[in-house]
Structure formats: C-alpha cells, structure tokens
Design a protein around this motif. Structure first.
Motif, PDB file in Angstrom:
ATOM      1  N   GLY A  11     -10.645 -13.037 -13.718  1.00 14.14           N
ATOM      2  CA  GLY A  11     -11.404 -12.137 -12.874  1.00 14.14           C
ATOM      3  C   GLY A  11     -10.581 -11.110 -12.120  1.00 14.14           C
ATOM      4  O   GLY A  11     -11.129 -10.351 -11.317  1.00 14.14           O
ATOM      5  N   LEU A  12      -9.274 -11.065 -12.365  1.00 17.39           N
ATOM      6  CA  LEU A  12      -8.425 -10.071 -11.702  1.00 17.39           C
ATOM      7  C   LEU A  12      -8.409  -8.779 -12.523  1.00 17.39           C
ATOM      8  O   LEU A  12      -8.869  -8.736 -13.660  1.00 17.39           O
ATOM      9  CB  LEU A  12      -7.004 -10.600 -11.547  1.00 17.39           C
ATOM     10  N   ARG A  13      -7.826  -7.751 -11.922  1.00 21.50           N
ATOM     11  CA  ARG A  13      -7.695  -6.456 -12.598  1.00 21.50           C
ATOM     12  C   ARG A  13      -6.220  -6.051 -12.625  1.00 21.50           C
ATOM     13  O   ARG A  13      -5.798  -5.151 -11.899  1.00 21.50           O
ATOM     14  CB  ARG A  13      -8.548  -5.416 -11.885  1.00 21.50           C
ATOM     15  N   PRO A  14      -5.418  -6.743 -13.438  1.00 24.32           N
ATOM     16  CA  PRO A  14      -3.995  -6.399 -13.530  1.00 24.32           C
ATOM     17  C   PRO A  14      -3.818  -5.000 -14.104  1.00 24.32           C
ATOM     18  O   PRO A  14      -4.680  -4.499 -14.831  1.00 24.32           O
ATOM     19  CB  PRO A  14      -3.431  -7.462 -14.465  1.00 24.32           C
ATOM     20  N   PHE A  15      -2.687  -4.373 -13.773  1.00 22.61           N
ATOM     21  CA  PHE A  15      -2.454  -3.007 -14.252  1.00 22.61           C
ATOM     22  C   PHE A  15      -0.980  -2.797 -14.547  1.00 22.61           C
ATOM     23  O   PHE A  15      -0.126  -3.597 -14.136  1.00 22.61           O
ATOM     24  CB  PHE A  15      -2.960  -1.984 -13.222  1.00 22.61           C
ATOM     25  N   HIS A  16      -0.696  -1.713 -15.245  1.00 23.58           N
ATOM     26  CA  HIS A  16       0.690  -1.380 -15.585  1.00 23.58           C
ATOM     27  C   HIS A  16       1.379  -0.775 -14.355  1.00 23.58           C
ATOM     28  O   HIS A  16       0.873   0.175 -13.761  1.00 23.58           O
ATOM     29  CB  HIS A  16       0.734  -0.384 -16.745  1.00 23.58           C
ATOM     30  N   SER A  42       6.624  -4.513 -15.976  1.00 25.11           N
ATOM     31  CA  SER A  42       5.527  -3.634 -16.376  1.00 25.11           C
ATOM     32  C   SER A  42       4.168  -4.031 -15.805  1.00 25.11           C
ATOM     33  O   SER A  42       3.199  -3.291 -15.962  1.00 25.11           O
ATOM     34  CB  SER A  42       5.443  -3.574 -17.906  1.00 25.11           C
ATOM     35  N   LEU A  43       4.061  -5.184 -15.134  1.00 22.45           N
ATOM     36  CA  LEU A  43       2.759  -5.701 -14.706  1.00 22.45           C
ATOM     37  C   LEU A  43       2.679  -5.824 -13.185  1.00 22.45           C
ATOM     38  O   LEU A  43       3.633  -6.262 -12.535  1.00 22.45           O
ATOM     39  CB  LEU A  43       2.520  -7.078 -15.331  1.00 22.45           C
ATOM     40  N   TYR A  45      -8.616 -10.554   5.753  1.00 23.15           N
ATOM     41  CA  TYR A  45      -7.437  -9.730   6.036  1.00 23.15           C
ATOM     42  C   TYR A  45      -6.655  -9.447   4.751  1.00 23.15           C
ATOM     43  O   TYR A  45      -6.762 -10.184   3.767  1.00 23.15           O
ATOM     44  CB  TYR A  45      -6.517 -10.439   7.033  1.00 23.15           C
ATOM     45  N   PRO A  46      -5.819  -8.407   4.762  1.00 25.22           N
ATOM     46  CA  PRO A  46      -4.981  -8.124   3.587  1.00 25.22           C
ATOM     47  C   PRO A  46      -3.963  -9.236   3.339  1.00 25.22           C
ATOM     48  O   PRO A  46      -3.465  -9.859   4.276  1.00 25.22           O
ATOM     49  CB  PRO A  46      -4.272  -6.816   3.961  1.00 25.22           C
ATOM     50  N   MET A  47      -3.655  -9.458   2.067  1.00 24.33           N
ATOM     51  CA  MET A  47      -2.589 -10.392   1.689  1.00 24.33           C
ATOM     52  C   MET A  47      -1.376  -9.651   1.144  1.00 24.33           C
ATOM     53  O   MET A  47      -0.273  -9.874   1.586  1.00 24.33           O
ATOM     54  CB  MET A  47      -3.116 -11.402   0.668  1.00 24.33           C
ATOM     55  N   GLY A  48      -1.587  -8.764   0.152  1.00 17.93           N
ATOM     56  CA  GLY A  48      -0.440  -8.021  -0.347  1.00 17.93           C
ATOM     57  C   GLY A  48      -0.477  -7.779  -1.838  1.00 17.93           C
ATOM     58  O   GLY A  48      -1.519  -7.853  -2.486  1.00 17.93           O
ATOM     59  N   HIS A  49       0.690  -7.526  -2.395  1.00 15.87           N
ATOM     60  CA  HIS A  49       0.882  -6.975  -3.741  1.00 15.87           C
ATOM     61  C   HIS A  49       1.745  -7.927  -4.558  1.00 15.87           C
ATOM     62  O   HIS A  49       2.726  -8.483  -4.054  1.00 15.87           O
ATOM     63  CB  HIS A  49       1.561  -5.612  -3.588  1.00 15.87           C
ATOM     64  N   ILE A  50       1.389  -8.112  -5.830  1.00 14.93           N
ATOM     65  CA  ILE A  50       2.146  -8.968  -6.752  1.00 14.93           C
ATOM     66  C   ILE A  50       2.704  -8.102  -7.879  1.00 14.93           C
ATOM     67  O   ILE A  50       1.956  -7.360  -8.522  1.00 14.93           O
ATOM     68  CB  ILE A  50       1.260 -10.071  -7.353  1.00 14.93           C
ATOM     69  N   SER A  51       4.010  -8.190  -8.100  1.00 14.74           N
ATOM     70  CA  SER A  51       4.620  -7.540  -9.264  1.00 14.74           C
ATOM     71  C   SER A  51       5.813  -8.383  -9.703  1.00 14.74           C
ATOM     72  O   SER A  51       5.831  -9.592  -9.473  1.00 14.74           O
ATOM     73  CB  SER A  51       5.016  -6.091  -8.942  1.00 14.74           C
ATOM     74  N   PHE A  52       6.791  -7.771 -10.320  1.00 13.60           N
ATOM     75  CA  PHE A  52       7.916  -8.514 -10.882  1.00 13.60           C
ATOM     76  C   PHE A  52       9.252  -7.925 -10.444  1.00 13.60           C
ATOM     77  O   PHE A  52       9.354  -6.732 -10.148  1.00 13.60           O
ATOM     78  CB  PHE A  52       7.875  -8.477 -12.423  1.00 13.60           C
ATOM     79  N   VAL A  53      10.276  -8.778 -10.418  1.00 11.61           N
ATOM     80  CA  VAL A  53      11.653  -8.293 -10.359  1.00 11.61           C
ATOM     81  C   VAL A  53      12.181  -8.238 -11.792  1.00 11.61           C
ATOM     82  O   VAL A  53      11.537  -8.734 -12.725  1.00 11.61           O
ATOM     83  CB  VAL A  53      12.570  -9.206  -9.509  1.00 11.61           C
ATOM     84  N   GLY A  54      13.360  -7.639 -11.957  1.00  5.82           N
ATOM     85  CA  GLY A  54      13.992  -7.675 -13.263  1.00  5.82           C
ATOM     86  C   GLY A  54      14.275  -9.111 -13.670  1.00  5.82           C
ATOM     87  O   GLY A  54      14.388 -10.011 -12.834  1.00  5.82           O
ATOM     88  N   LEU A  56       6.669 -10.630  -4.593  1.00  4.96           N
ATOM     89  CA  LEU A  56       5.474 -10.556  -3.762  1.00  4.96           C
ATOM     90  C   LEU A  56       5.776  -9.763  -2.500  1.00  4.96           C
ATOM     91  O   LEU A  56       6.802 -10.013  -1.839  1.00  4.96           O
ATOM     92  CB  LEU A  56       4.984 -11.955  -3.385  1.00  4.96           C
ATOM     93  N   THR A  57       4.921  -8.814  -2.157  1.00  3.26           N
ATOM     94  CA  THR A  57       5.120  -7.944  -0.995  1.00  3.26           C
ATOM     95  C   THR A  57       3.883  -7.976  -0.110  1.00  3.26           C
ATOM     96  O   THR A  57       2.769  -7.755  -0.590  1.00  3.26           O
ATOM     97  CB  THR A  57       5.373  -6.488  -1.425  1.00  3.26           C
ATOM     98  N   SER A  58       4.080  -8.236   1.174  1.00  4.16           N
ATOM     99  CA  SER A  58       3.013  -8.142   2.162  1.00  4.16           C
ATOM    100  C   SER A  58       3.469  -7.218   3.275  1.00  4.16           C
ATOM    101  O   SER A  58       4.670  -7.005   3.485  1.00  4.16           O
ATOM    102  CB  SER A  58       2.677  -9.517   2.739  1.00  4.16           C
ATOM    103  N   GLU A  59       2.506  -6.682   4.007  1.00  9.82           N
ATOM    104  CA  GLU A  59       2.826  -5.723   5.058  1.00  9.82           C
ATOM    105  C   GLU A  59       3.300  -6.447   6.321  1.00  9.82           C
ATOM    106  O   GLU A  59       2.677  -7.414   6.767  1.00  9.82           O
ATOM    107  CB  GLU A  59       1.600  -4.868   5.377  1.00  9.82           C
ATOM    108  N   ASP A  60       4.421  -5.988   6.866  1.00  4.36           N
ATOM    109  CA  ASP A  60       4.786  -6.413   8.221  1.00  4.36           C
ATOM    110  C   ASP A  60       4.356  -5.316   9.187  1.00  4.36           C
ATOM    111  O   ASP A  60       4.106  -4.177   8.793  1.00  4.36           O
ATOM    112  CB  ASP A  60       6.269  -6.755   8.354  1.00  4.36           C
ATOM    113  N   LEU A  61       4.255  -5.658  10.454  1.00  4.65           N
ATOM    114  CA  LEU A  61       3.689  -4.753  11.448  1.00  4.65           C
ATOM    115  C   LEU A  61       4.771  -4.214  12.372  1.00  4.65           C
ATOM    116  O   LEU A  61       5.780  -4.883  12.623  1.00  4.65           O
ATOM    117  CB  LEU A  61       2.616  -5.481  12.262  1.00  4.65           C
TER     118      LEU A  61
END
Length: 525
Positions: free
Chosen positions: A172-177, A327-328, A342-351, A383-388
């Motif tokens: 049910g997610l919408r992964p993207f490049h 790439s994902l 509330y917001p959680m954040g962003h998921i991507s990859f390291v090398g 994984l990246t989340s916003e700090d204030l």
C-alpha cells in the motif's frame, strides 16, 4: 601580508552554495573572487577505496572541534573545491511545499519560511538542470508542483531494489525513484560518463560522473576570465568599516602557514557550511558587532539542525548483489499518517555497505554473520526525520577560537516510529523461494560514526545557524539572505534555513544560490 585588489563580489566557499553562485554570476562580466580553504581532491585510486575513505578518513579534515563539555570532536566534513558535494550521495530533493509553512510536530512546531515554495520553484527547476538530476516527476506522493519534468530519466532499480519497490507497493505504499544527480546514460552505457559503480555515496568520483559543485558549476564558471579561484585560502575574519555597516576587508590565511592576504569586495558572500559560516561571523566580532558580525539578534550560531538520521541494515539469508542501491525512496510517512497525527520522515538508502565500512562502527551481528558477509546480505537504509530549531543547539567559539558544537537531539519520537514502520515492512516481504519468510533476519542499527561524539549526519546535513526572516530581532538575514545589520554581506549555504524539513538540503541550497544570484545581479546593475 599582501592584497590582490578589489572585486565586485567575493564568495567564500565553493560548495553547493558558493559554487552555484559563482556559476550564476560568471557571465555578468563582474570581477569575482572565489575563495576555498581546501584544494582540488586528488584523482587517485584511493578515491574509491573503502578503507581509505571510510576507515582511514583520508579526505576528511583533521581539524578538531569541541563538544559542549569541552571534549574533542572529529568532524566528518571535507574542505575541497566543490565542498562537501564532492562526497555527498547526490540525492537532490526539493523540500515539500508544506515545509515552507509552519508544521506541527510531536516535539513542537517547525517554523515557516519568509519565502514560499512558489518563489523558489523556478530555481529548483534550473538547479535540477544544472546538476543533471534524474527522476520521474509525480511518482513521489508528496512531490511539490513543478514547472518542468526532470531533465533526465530516473535511475533504474537493480533486481533486488525492484523487488523491494514492488513489495512496498503491494503493502500500500507509493515508493518512487530517488532524484539523483549523476552523469548516467543507461541507454548508451559505452558512452555514459557514470559507470554505475558502488562508491558513489561518501566517495569522490574519479571519473567526474557525480553532479558535484566542482564539476557542474565551479569548472564551468572558471571558463570566464572575470572569475578567479584561490585555493588553500582560509578566511580568518571579516573586517567592517568604522560604522560597522559594510565589510571592507576579507582576511585570508594561505596554505596553512599563516601567510596573510587581504582582499576587498563590494559584495561579500559567505558559504562555508552552517557551522563554519557561523564561526566566521562570530570570529569577526568588533566594537560595532560585539556578539559577532551581523548578530544584533543574537541568533548567529543558534538553532543548529542536522536532522535525526539513522542507518538501518535489513539483513537476509540471501545475498543482496545490488551495486548501486540509492535508487529507491519512500515518503509515505513524511507527513502525518493514518495511525499518527505527526510527521515521521523519509526512507531512502545509503551506498552499499561493505566490511571495511562496517568495521568503523560495527552493528550488533546477526546470528551466523561476520561483518563482510553481513554487508553482502544487507539492504542499507537511510532514515531521515526533521529536528526542530532549538536556540540552545548552537555553534560557539571557545577561548582558543575552536569551534564548539552543542547539540541535543529533539523531536525523536517520529524517528523511532519511522524505524518501527520499516521493521514492520521488512517482516512482510515476499517469501524467498529458498528460505521462505525466514530469509529476513532482522533490522540492525548501524553506527557509521564510531569515535565521533556527534553523528556524522549532524554535520552532513548541517543547517539553520544564521536563519533568514523578515524581523531583524529574530533573524540574522533578510529574505534575500542579506545580513540585516551589514549592507553588503550575504550568507547562502544552509545556514539560512529556519527549519530543516526531512530531505537532504543540497538542492535547496543550490536553488537558493541561483535566486540570490539574480538578486545580486539586479542590485549590482
């Protein structure tokens, strides 16, 4: 002591901000000086050596900072032509449209910007062209409105990443490049500059296929005879006129030997990175600016942000043969979701991680795995989340002039929930034909930053120390990134961010540098 005449513009720093600004101003005919404290990254076999880059820190500064307790800090930052973009992962995201407004988080409120997304949008589009960004517009569910498609097609997924993308979609997610700045031509691999190798994220590119500021802007700017680059040039302080209203001299120490040179410029633009730019203004205190240059508001050095980041390794019994896995991305948890407001954040990859890199900060070992094997069997998430912005998270100087970085993580609940989301997703992966659902061995936190008292990520995504705004009492810079207190001083690295968002800051720095460049051209003309 020597000087080298007067310039229309002096730019301090040649990275995402300074390099892009030099590129913008180069065709103007104005006399421009670009000062860089480092030199060119040597082109050598060690560029792609995991041992040299990660274990030995061959290209990192040997400078020592301090933490709030006075203990040594070894920052994972790089001083070279092109700045930290020589070593970044080239993930070039736009901030979300909502990031420019106030957002309520679990830990507090992320403040609004004094400019709107619409004002920056045409510059985002131009920056994506300059930095050769590959992507598919509209795939990202939170993709902000854009006036043009990406200039290059998305970087394709290798089979294991494609499988993961399909699994995420099934759930049910919408992964993207991931939008990536690389000189890659997958249709014509023999003539492609990029060879799609694994040492991309965190390494300098020996074939100049990564869209860094040196390759995409500095080298192109230097074609113009009105631009001069001085390397190994550490700016020690900025000197103002007796009124304190303009910078009249830039003091430079050359080649680490204390030789001083002095330059003057009608406009002075600081782009040393959020930590070093704040330190420079603090070092430049004088009678008219007793708390630091352009610091009547007392915000210079304050509100330091660097994101709440973690690396999570999803280890399986089957190997992951992926070479280039960045790439994902997934942004389904970037803002509030069905089960949390509330917001959680962003998921991507390291090398792709390997044994040498893992030795620098070994995770808890999965049963039956040694580090080298673990690296070959892992998917390596970033994984990246916003700090204030907290005024007590700040850059200061000690009595010896050393940089002191005081930082306490905040707004961490969203990040904990983001990790839990990823753990749950990985447990629901498609059954492996060999091991079934027992293939997935678990998610292991990976500390890439052993021996450092703050996370590397806190320096890699540094921002917020010289915030811009409309009120001189609560900001150091106006909406054009000009200092409220000094008529000819600008700051264009991520120092100007009033909030951090939860995606990499590089493209926003680049876009804003183009915007400020247009302002400077209009002002000078």
């Amino acid at each position: 002591m020597s000087g080298n005449g007067h310039y229309d513009v002096i730019i301090i720093g040649s990275g995402a901000g300074g390099g892009t600004l030099a590129y913008r101003l180069a065709p103007s005919g104005k006399r421009i000086l670009l000062l860089e404290r480092g030199d060119y990254v040597p082109r050598e076999k060690e560029n792609w050596s995991s041992r040299a880059v990660n274990a030995e820190g061959r290209y990192q500064t040997k400078e020592i900072w301090k933490d709030k307790d006075g203990k040594d800090l070894h920052p994972h930052t790089n001083y070279w032509v092109g700045g930290n973009t020589k070593f970044y992962g080239a993930a070039l995201f736009r901030l979300r449209k909502a990031d420019f407004g106030a957002i309520r988080h679990h830990g507090g409120v992320s403040p609004a910007w004094p400019i709107s997304y619409a004002e920056l949008e045409p510059y985002y589009t131009e920056a994506e062209q300059i930095y050769h960004v590959h992507g598919n517009r509209g795939e990202d569910p939170l993709d902000p409105p854009a006036s043009a498609p990406y200039p290059y097609p998305a970087v394709s997924h290798e089979p294991r990443i494609q499988q993961l993308s399909e699994d995420f979609s099934r759930l049910g997610l919408r992964p993207f490049h991931t939008p990536l700045g690389v000189m890659l031509d997958e249709k014509n691999p023999r003539s492609s500059t990029c060879i799609r190798c694994s040492p991309g994220d965190g390494y300098p590119c020996s074939v100049y296929a990564k869209s860094d500021a040196r390759v995409c802007t500095v080298d192109l700017a230097l074609v113009y005879s009105n631009i001069s680059l001085v390397t190994n040039a550490y700016v020690s302080r900025l000197e103002t006129s007796p009124t304190g209203r303009e910078v009249i001299r830039v003091h430079v120490k050359r080649n680490g030997n204390g030789t001083e040179e002095i330059y003057s410029g009608s406009m002075v633009v600081v782009s040393c990175g959020a930590i070093n730019s704040a330190a420079l203004l603090l070092r430049s205190a004088n009678d008219k600016h007793p708390r630091g240059l352009a610091n009547s508001s007392d915000v210079v050095g304050r509100h330091y942000m660097g994101h709440v980041n973690s690396v999570q390794m999803a280890v399986s019994k089957c190997p992951n043969p992926t070479i280039f896995q960045k790439s994902l991305s997934v942004n389904d948890f970037y803002s509030k979701s069905n089960d949390w407001e509330y917001p959680m954040g962003h998921i991507s990859f390291v090398g792709k991680l390997d044994g040498e890199t893992l030795k620098a900060g070994a995770p808890a070992i999965a049963p039956g795995f040694v580090l080298e094997t673990m690296g070959k069997h892992s998917l390596d998430f970033w994984l990246t989340s916003e700090d204030l912005p907290d005024p007590e998270n700040r850059v200061t100087l000690d009595r010896s002039g050393n940089i002191v970085l005081s930082y306490q993580v905040n707004n961490a609940e969203g990040h904990k929930r983001l990790i839990a989301k990823l753990k749950d997703l990985m447990k629901q992966q498609t059954a492996c034909p060999v091991h079934g659902h027992n293939c997935h061995q678990g998610l292991f936190a990976q500390n890439l930053y052993l021996g450092q008292r703050i996370p590397l990520a806190g320096v890699a995504h540094q921002n917020g120390t010289i915030r811009f705004g409309r009120d001189p009492k609560t900001s150091a810079l106006d909406p054009n990134c000009k200092a409220h207190d000094v008529d000819n001083l600008y700051v264009i690295d991520a120092s100007f961010f009033p909030s951090s968002g939860a995606v990499n800051p590089a493209l926003t720095i680049m876009a804003n540098a183009l915007r400020v460049g247009d302002h400077l051209l209009e002002r000078m003309n």
